[in-house]
Design an enzyme around this catalytic site. Structure first.
Site, PDB file in Angstrom:
ATOM      1  CG  ASN A  19       2.535  23.897  31.166  1.00  0.00           C
ATOM      2  OD1 ASN A  19       2.350  24.350  32.282  1.00  0.00           O
ATOM      3  ND2 ASN A  19       1.586  23.747  30.275  1.00  0.00           N
ATOM      4  CD  GLU A  72      39.279   6.890  31.384  1.00  0.00           C
ATOM      5  OE1 GLU A  72      39.446   6.487  30.234  1.00  0.00           O
ATOM      6  OE2 GLU A  72      40.199   7.318  32.093  1.00  0.00           O
ATOM      7  CG  HIS A 115      40.318   6.479  27.203  1.00  0.00           C
ATOM      8  ND1 HIS A 115      41.061   6.294  28.345  1.00  0.00           N
ATOM      9  CD2 HIS A 115      41.182   6.356  26.159  1.00  0.00           C
ATOM     10  CE1 HIS A 115      42.326   6.063  28.011  1.00  0.00           C
ATOM     11  NE2 HIS A 115      42.418   6.087  26.687  1.00  0.00           N
TER      12      HIS A 115
END
Length: 692
Positions: free
Chosen positions: A427, A68, A46
């Site tokens: 990795n 929202e 918001h």
């Protein structure tokens, strides 16, 4: 009102909110029932929407508004979080980050987010996204299969294919599936494209060539191809490549091509239109001014709700800190000069004043250095999301445990260490931790653990990446090294297991063939090693078969001011970093032995090489071989030691590192220079250059 004055503040705060959103989303994914986390996410979203609308970045505000709407349903118990909702929200965050990056680069922060908006709106309506939509929203590494998402052609591409058919060429639609256990999908895809381009031309691919190069696809891709060869012949050629699971090649005629073109037009017309800047999604065009006004009120009212406590932090431009550091460096040089002059003049008042100045400048040095220190958390905070996405794409369960994120490093080191750590973490996830079935068969938990640790030790910071995977097989590494010509059979027989594992850093291991030989270990590790070494650090591998692997990275606290031992060689002075010195001493010529043409010295019940700096740097007025006794400095790199022969020890000093500049070529064994108290320039020796 000119908003440019607030732009830098908007960018900084947007990045903070996006990082908070990413971390909170990760926490919510681990605890989907915790509504308090949803409240935190909703508030951040918001605030970000209000800031974006106030600054006029409507695309950013519109997408955040759609997020929202979904979060509002979740926090009011009208919607349960599911995997595809998490994936869509993460995709939304990626899009928001791209928009902010565009704004940072001077752009308008606009992007076509229609596909993401459509998925968010479908979630609000209670609809499960289609297979194609869900696949496209999962992760940055994922892509829809060709069957679910056909390769759309634009008018130009369609006309090229149509003209090729008219001229007697064959147009093929090729769908290639790579084996799911393939370690380097992008490399296999490149081999397919390379093979096809020898016999024709690829007009269009899905995903795009750029996404394929960055491995942003699952295990299949599709393309339109112009050639003179038959479909069956092309199919057989591709299947001859290793790690190709399935190939479908279909020859197209004018009619089928026209039908696919019509489907493309239909699909394009049915796709939701991009969200316009004047229309926040979820409302009509008339709502935009009201939404912007409301956002302004929200952003203005926000400080009032904090209780009026004054902020104890300020944002400072990095360039200002660099200027401050450079000015202090000059002050440090002058301080050393004053101390030297005071010792020569022997004036009590002057000496007392210089000593006081030394204490004050020492305190100032500590403060300036602390200003440049940044928590490694600024690098670490992007890794949980990366590991989450990578584990999902590899169908593995992985728990990333981060400790010591508050450990601080110089900003210069922080800026450079991110990429090597990304490579080591990928990795560990990709090659270190086994698949679920392998772990269960080995009697382990189905969830692998990767520990990312940071801690101080002396004047260094250590960062460790440890996995509880299968470990590394030293014998396979030695066999591969022999095969590649890195070692002979005789040399390999003298290698211990630990020495064999360190061979992974050899450049010769960065080949596709070694990937299969040593389970992917070693791919690009030479680049990681060279980068860390260039920062004055070191990296060592510890591994136990069946239990896991630990990559330990040692880094200096700072790259700007270091403690060094000053030494003399004839009329020249050199500085050796104290962090690399084990000890100093004096040896007699009778103690120096020549073994296989190399000078060796007995040290702590072992023999170490003796290196003559005067010969390496061609110093005309000093030769240690003519003296009965020689001063030595023993330096360390990892577990290896070397003795450097010098003429005299001058003493210990804090020195400011200066680059040699663009006009001087790179000098082997020299990492920079410093200005001494008497104004003379001393070269700084790079200990890593003497130990291979």
């Amino acid at each position: 009102m000119d908003m440019n004055q607030y732009l830098s503040m908007f960018i900084d705060e947007s990045n903070d909110h996006l990082q908070s959103l990413n971390e909170s989303m990760m926490g919510l994914e681990a605890n989907p029932e915790d509504l308090s986390i949803v409240q935190v996410i909703f508030r951040s979203a918001h605030t970000l929407k209000g800031m974006a609308a106030t600054m006029g970045f409507e695309d950013l505000a519109s997408l955040t508004h759609q997020m929202e709407n979904v979060l509002d349903l979740v926090r009011n118990n009208k919607l349960r979080m599911q995997d595809f909702i998490f994936d869509t929200l993460f995709k939304s965050l990626d899009a928001l980050e791209s928009m902010v990056e565009d704004i940072t680069g001077g752009g308008a922060g606009k992007a076509d987010v229609s596909a993401i908006v459509a998925s968010l709106q479908a979630i609000v309506r209670g609809e499960i996204p289609t297979a194609a939509g869900a696949a496209s929203e999962t992760t940055a590494a994922a892509a829809p299969k060709a069957a679910d998402a056909p390769v759309f052609l634009d008018e130009f591409q369609y006309s090229v294919l149509e003209q090729s058919l008219q001229e007697g060429h064959k147009v093929l639609y090729v769908d290639v599936a790579i084996r799911k256990d393939c370690q380097l999908k992008a490399v296999r895809a490149y081999m397919v494209f390379d093979l096809l381009e020898r016999s024709g031309e690829v007009v269009k691919s899905f995903p795009s060539v750029q996404d394929i190069e960055q491995e942003k696809f699952e295990h299949s891709f599709s393309l339109y191809y112009i050639t003179q060869k038959e479909a069956s012949e092309i199919q057989a050629m591709i299947l001859n490549l290793s790690e190709i699971d399935k190939v479908t090649a279909v020859a197209l005629d004018q009619e089928s091509l026209r039908q696919m073109g019509q489907e493309t037009v239909a699909a394009t017309s049915e796709a939701p239109a991009p969200v316009k800047a004047s229309e926040p999604a979820g409302g009509n065009g008339n709502a935009s001014p009201a939404a912007a006004a409301h956002a302004k009120e929200e952003s203005k009212a926000a400080p009032a709700r904090t209780g009026g406590a004054p902020s104890r932090t300020i944002r400072v431009d990095i360039e200002r800190l660099d200027v401050l550091m450079n000015l202090f460096s000059e002050l440090l040089i002058d301080r050393v000069r004053l101390e030297q002059l005071a010792s020569e003049v022997q004036n009590g008042d002057l000496t007392e004043t210089v000593e006081h100045m030394g204490r004050v400048s020492g305190d100032l040095q500590n403060i300036v250095m602390k200003l440049r220190m940044v928590p490694v958390d600024t690098v670490f905070n992007r890794f949980p999301r990366m590991v989450r996405d990578l584990a999902k794409s590899l169908d593995k369960k992985i728990d990333l445990v981060v400790t010591g994120a508050e450990t601080e490093l110089d900003r210069t080191v922080i800026d450079e260490i991110g990429d090597p750590l990304v490579h080591l973490l990928r990795n560990a996830v990709d090659h270190g931790v086994e698949g679920i079935q392998e772990r269960l068969a080995a009697g382990k938990s189905d969830t692998g653990t990767v520990n990312l640790r940071a801690f101080h030790s002396g004047n260094h910071v250590f960062i460790e990446i440890e996995d509880d995977g299968a470990g590394i097989n030293p014998q396979k590494i030695l066999q591969s090294a022999i095969k590649k010509g890195i070692l002979t059979q005789e040399q390999a027989s003298n290698y211990s297991d630990d020495e064999a594992i360190q061979l992974l850093f050899a450049p010769g291991f960065s080949t596709a063939e070694v990937i299969s030989d040593v389970s992917g270990r070693g791919v690009g590790l030479d680049v990681v090693k060279s980068k860390i070494t260039s920062l004055g650090g070191n990296v060592v591998i510890y591994s136990t078969q069946g239990k896991g692997t630990n990559f330990s990275v040692q880094l200096p606290l700072t790259l700007s001011i270091i403690a060094a031992m000053l030494v003399r060689l004839g009329s020249e002075k050199y500085a050796i970093p104290l962090s690399s010195i084990v000890e100093t001493g004096i040896v007699k010529q009778s103690q120096i032995r020549t073994i296989h043409g190399n000078k060796m010295l007995e040290f702590r019940n072992s023999h170490i090489p003796l290196v003559s700096l005067s010969k390496i740097f061609s110093i005309p007025d000093y030769d240690e071989s003519t003296e009965e006794e020689t001063e030595i400095v023993v330096i360390r790199k990892g577990e290896r030691l070397v003795a450097l022969a010098v003429q005299d020890f001058i003493g210990q000093n804090e020195i400011v590192i200066k680059n040699l500049g663009k006009y001087l070529p790179e000098v082997q064994g020299i990492s920079g220079a410093t200005i001494l108290g008497d104004g003379q320039v001393a070269l700084i020796i790079d200990p890593n250059a003497f130990i291979k």
